[in-house]
Design a protein around this motif. Structure first.
Motif, PDB file in Angstrom:
ATOM      1  N   GLY A  19      -7.678   9.878   2.268  1.00 35.47           N
ATOM      2  CA  GLY A  19      -7.228  10.927   1.360  1.00 35.47           C
ATOM      3  C   GLY A  19      -5.813  10.718   0.898  1.00 35.47           C
ATOM      4  O   GLY A  19      -4.869  10.815   1.674  1.00 35.47           O
ATOM      5  N   SER A  20      -5.649  10.407  -0.384  1.00 35.16           N
ATOM      6  CA  SER A  20      -4.334  10.086  -0.922  1.00 35.16           C
ATOM      7  C   SER A  20      -3.387  11.274  -0.905  1.00 35.16           C
ATOM      8  O   SER A  20      -3.794  12.419  -1.053  1.00 35.16           O
ATOM      9  CB  SER A  20      -4.465   9.580  -2.369  1.00 35.16           C
ATOM     10  N   LEU A  21      -2.114  10.963  -0.724  1.00 34.31           N
ATOM     11  CA  LEU A  21      -1.023  11.918  -0.925  1.00 34.31           C
ATOM     12  C   LEU A  21      -0.186  11.391  -2.084  1.00 34.31           C
ATOM     13  O   LEU A  21       0.107  10.196  -2.165  1.00 34.31           O
ATOM     14  CB  LEU A  21      -0.145  12.014   0.323  1.00 34.31           C
ATOM     15  N   ASP A  22       0.221  12.278  -2.987  1.00 36.43           N
ATOM     16  CA  ASP A  22       1.089  11.878  -4.083  1.00 36.43           C
ATOM     17  C   ASP A  22       2.383  11.285  -3.533  1.00 36.43           C
ATOM     18  O   ASP A  22       2.821  11.653  -2.433  1.00 36.43           O
ATOM     19  CB  ASP A  22       1.445  13.081  -4.961  1.00 36.43           C
ATOM     20  N   PRO A  23       3.033  10.395  -4.280  1.00 34.40           N
ATOM     21  CA  PRO A  23       4.330   9.874  -3.840  1.00 34.40           C
ATOM     22  C   PRO A  23       5.333  10.981  -3.511  1.00 34.40           C
ATOM     23  O   PRO A  23       6.112  10.850  -2.559  1.00 34.40           O
ATOM     24  CB  PRO A  23       4.794   9.046  -5.040  1.00 34.40           C
ATOM     25  N   LEU A  24       5.294  12.088  -4.263  1.00 32.54           N
ATOM     26  CA  LEU A  24       6.202  13.203  -4.011  1.00 32.54           C
ATOM     27  C   LEU A  24       5.961  13.847  -2.645  1.00 32.54           C
ATOM     28  O   LEU A  24       6.884  14.386  -2.035  1.00 32.54           O
ATOM     29  CB  LEU A  24       6.026  14.265  -5.111  1.00 32.54           C
ATOM     30  N   ALA A  25       4.724  13.782  -2.164  1.00 35.40           N
ATOM     31  CA  ALA A  25       4.342  14.488  -0.933  1.00 35.40           C
ATOM     32  C   ALA A  25       4.633  13.645   0.297  1.00 35.40           C
ATOM     33  O   ALA A  25       4.620  12.413   0.270  1.00 35.40           O
ATOM     34  CB  ALA A  25       2.868  14.845  -0.981  1.00 35.40           C
ATOM     35  N   SER A  26       4.869  14.336   1.405  1.00 29.36           N
ATOM     36  CA  SER A  26       5.042  13.681   2.698  1.00 29.36           C
ATOM     37  C   SER A  26       3.999  14.237   3.659  1.00 29.36           C
ATOM     38  O   SER A  26       3.253  15.153   3.330  1.00 29.36           O
ATOM     39  CB  SER A  26       6.452  13.937   3.245  1.00 29.36           C
ATOM     40  N   GLY A  27       3.983  13.683   4.868  1.00 27.75           N
ATOM     41  CA  GLY A  27       3.140  14.274   5.895  1.00 27.75           C
ATOM     42  C   GLY A  27       1.960  13.430   6.314  1.00 27.75           C
ATOM     43  O   GLY A  27       1.926  12.211   6.108  1.00 27.75           O
ATOM     44  N   LEU A  28       0.985  14.093   6.893  1.00 23.75           N
ATOM     45  CA  LEU A  28      -0.101  13.426   7.613  1.00 23.75           C
ATOM     46  C   LEU A  28      -1.010  12.605   6.711  1.00 23.75           C
ATOM     47  O   LEU A  28      -1.655  13.128   5.805  1.00 23.75           O
ATOM     48  CB  LEU A  28      -0.923  14.486   8.363  1.00 23.75           C
ATOM     49  N   LEU A  29      -1.053  11.308   7.013  1.00 26.14           N
ATOM     50  CA  LEU A  29      -1.960  10.383   6.344  1.00 26.14           C
ATOM     51  C   LEU A  29      -2.640   9.558   7.438  1.00 26.14           C
ATOM     52  O   LEU A  29      -2.079   8.577   7.921  1.00 26.14           O
ATOM     53  CB  LEU A  29      -1.196   9.464   5.384  1.00 26.14           C
ATOM     54  N   PRO A  30      -3.843   9.969   7.870  1.00 24.01           N
ATOM     55  CA  PRO A  30      -4.535   9.182   8.900  1.00 24.01           C
ATOM     56  C   PRO A  30      -4.895   7.785   8.386  1.00 24.01           C
ATOM     57  O   PRO A  30      -5.440   7.642   7.293  1.00 24.01           O
ATOM     58  CB  PRO A  30      -5.798  10.005   9.180  1.00 24.01           C
ATOM     59  N   ILE A  31      -4.542   6.778   9.176  1.00 20.19           N
ATOM     60  CA  ILE A  31      -4.876   5.387   8.864  1.00 20.19           C
ATOM     61  C   ILE A  31      -5.965   4.939   9.833  1.00 20.19           C
ATOM     62  O   ILE A  31      -5.786   5.014  11.052  1.00 20.19           O
ATOM     63  CB  ILE A  31      -3.650   4.468   9.015  1.00 20.19           C
ATOM     64  N   CYS A  32      -7.087   4.499   9.285  1.00 21.91           N
ATOM     65  CA  CYS A  32      -8.212   4.053  10.112  1.00 21.91           C
ATOM     66  C   CYS A  32      -8.251   2.528  10.146  1.00 21.91           C
ATOM     67  O   CYS A  32      -8.267   1.875   9.097  1.00 21.91           O
ATOM     68  CB  CYS A  32      -9.533   4.593   9.544  1.00 21.91           C
ATOM     69  N   PHE A  33      -8.261   1.982  11.353  1.00 22.00           N
ATOM     70  CA  PHE A  33      -8.306   0.532  11.536  1.00 22.00           C
ATOM     71  C   PHE A  33      -9.694   0.098  12.004  1.00 22.00           C
ATOM     72  O   PHE A  33     -10.328   0.766  12.828  1.00 22.00           O
ATOM     73  CB  PHE A  33      -7.288   0.097  12.596  1.00 22.00           C
ATOM     74  N   GLY A  34     -10.144  -1.050  11.488  1.00 26.11           N
ATOM     75  CA  GLY A  34     -11.361  -1.681  11.973  1.00 26.11           C
ATOM     76  C   GLY A  34     -12.581  -0.783  11.909  1.00 26.11           C
ATOM     77  O   GLY A  34     -12.933  -0.241  10.845  1.00 26.11           O
ATOM     78  N   GLU A  35     -13.226  -0.581  13.061  1.00 28.80           N
ATOM     79  CA  GLU A  35     -14.441   0.218  13.112  1.00 28.80           C
ATOM     80  C   GLU A  35     -14.198   1.682  12.756  1.00 28.80           C
ATOM     81  O   GLU A  35     -15.123   2.394  12.369  1.00 28.80           O
ATOM     82  CB  GLU A  35     -15.070   0.121  14.505  1.00 28.80           C
ATOM     83  N   ALA A  36     -12.959   2.137  12.860  1.00 32.43           N
ATOM     84  CA  ALA A  36     -12.651   3.523  12.498  1.00 32.43           C
ATOM     85  C   ALA A  36     -12.848   3.781  11.007  1.00 32.43           C
ATOM     86  O   ALA A  36     -13.029   4.926  10.591  1.00 32.43           O
ATOM     87  CB  ALA A  36     -11.218   3.876  12.903  1.00 32.43           C
ATOM     88  N   THR A  37     -12.829   2.728  10.191  1.00 30.07           N
ATOM     89  CA  THR A  37     -13.063   2.926   8.757  1.00 30.07           C
ATOM     90  C   THR A  37     -14.475   3.453   8.502  1.00 30.07           C
ATOM     91  O   THR A  37     -14.736   4.032   7.447  1.00 30.07           O
ATOM     92  CB  THR A  37     -12.853   1.611   7.971  1.00 30.07           C
ATOM     93  N   LYS A  38     -15.376   3.260   9.470  1.00 31.32           N
ATOM     94  CA  LYS A  38     -16.750   3.750   9.294  1.00 31.32           C
ATOM     95  C   LYS A  38     -16.848   5.263   9.399  1.00 31.32           C
ATOM     96  O   LYS A  38     -17.849   5.855   8.989  1.00 31.32           O
ATOM     97  CB  LYS A  38     -17.681   3.090  10.322  1.00 31.32           C
ATOM     98  N   VAL A  39     -15.816   5.918   9.974  1.00 32.72           N
ATOM     99  CA  VAL A  39     -15.834   7.384  10.058  1.00 32.72           C
ATOM    100  C   VAL A  39     -14.793   8.006   9.123  1.00 32.72           C
ATOM    101  O   VAL A  39     -14.621   9.220   9.107  1.00 32.72           O
ATOM    102  CB  VAL A  39     -15.600   7.875  11.506  1.00 32.72           C
TER     103      VAL A  39
END
Length: 305
Positions: A44-64
């Protein structure tokens, strides 16, 4: 023979505190390089102006990751009343002004209450929604405006945190696809004035909150100590599905579900989505409860850990 992906296998979820000024993809690529990861994506993208929570999914986590994309979001937003910008935020030029006096606190609370619940919202032109293969913001930059289809959204919570003249701080919990910029403009119009998003910070995505977020600077410090220090910051994949019921399969059921076949599970939930584990408490993936009570595999992971 296909080209082999570079990078090391990394599995898990990182709660990134995205800084103001960086695009979500730029932040993702920076983090991916720090980890030396083979595969990663954000939810889920955040605008450049916005800060805060951006979950990054690695490897098998991209499947969820798709389930996090569908999850509710929680934001803190600072609104500037009396002016409207071309983009709905502080990055755009001012295109309108209002000489209306700042609203009283009770009027603001009444206005916020009016936006609770389900409603249709038209995406702004400055958004990543596609129209005939092009992003709306690309058309907007070219001076074009096109008709957009409204989307059904839901505002669960909408609260006033602070009101100081023409500035107000709000908190909003909403469904996916909600544009806070549009919501702010609509609230300002409801108050008989105009307004724009001066600051925006995402505080939660689905089961993940602000606690446990890591800044880019903290990740860079961890990277100096090696990959083990970075990997220690990752959350298990199943934390993305923490709100779902769990089912545990016996070895025979693990065999059959691994081959795409639904299996019978004693005392299974009566419907919906479930987390599926083997009898060693290892996450196998995501399943759906069928009408006959069997669990059908929907998204299986390769062995992790």
């Amino acid at each position: 023979m296909g080209r082999r992906r570079s990078g090391r296998p990394v599995d898990g979820i990182l709660l990134l505190d995205k800084p103001v000024g960086a695009s979500s993809n730029a932040a993702l690529q920076r983090v991916k390089r720090l980890f030396g990861a083979r595969k990663a994506g954000h939810t889920g993208s955040l605008d450049p102006l916005a800060s805060g929570l951006l979950p990054i999914c690695f490897g098998e986590a991209t499947k969820v990751s798709g389930y996090l994309l569908d999850a509710d979001k929680y934001y803190w937003v600072r609104v500037r009343l009396g002016e409207k910008t071309a983009t709905g935020d502080a990055e755009g030029e001012v295109i309108a002004r209002s000489d209306t006096s700042p609203p009283a606190e009770d009027k603001v609370r009444e206005a916020l209450a009016a936006f609770l619940g389900e409603q249709d919202q038209v995406p702004p032109m400055h958004s990543a929604v596609k129209h005939q293969g092009k992003r709306l913001y690309e058309l907007a930059r070219a001076g074009e405006e096109v008709e957009r289809k409204p989307r059904r959204i839901r505002i669960h919570e909408f609260e006033l945190e602070r009101l100081d003249g023409d500035t107000m701080d709000l908190r909003v919990r909403c469904t996916k696809g909600t544009y806070v910029r549009t919501l702010v403009e609509d609230v300002a119009e409801h108050l008989g004035t105009c307004g724009y998003v001066a600051e925006l910070r995402r505080l939660a995505v689905g089961p993940f909150g602000a606690q446990g977020m890591h800044t880019i600077e903290a990740l860079e410090e961890a990277a100096e100590r090696g990959h083990e220090s970075l990997d220690a910051l990752l959350l298990p994949i199943d934390e993305a599905l923490a709100d779902w019921p769990a089912v545990v399969l016996d070895p025979d059921s693990v065999f059959y579900i691994g081959r795409g076949q639904p299996v019978q599970v004693p005392r299974a939930p009566t419907g919906g989505w479930v987390r599926v584990y083997d009898d060693h408490e290892r996450l196998l993936g995501v399943g759906e409860v069928l009408d006959d009570g069997r669990i059908a595999p929907k998204r299986l992971l390769r062995a992790v850990g």
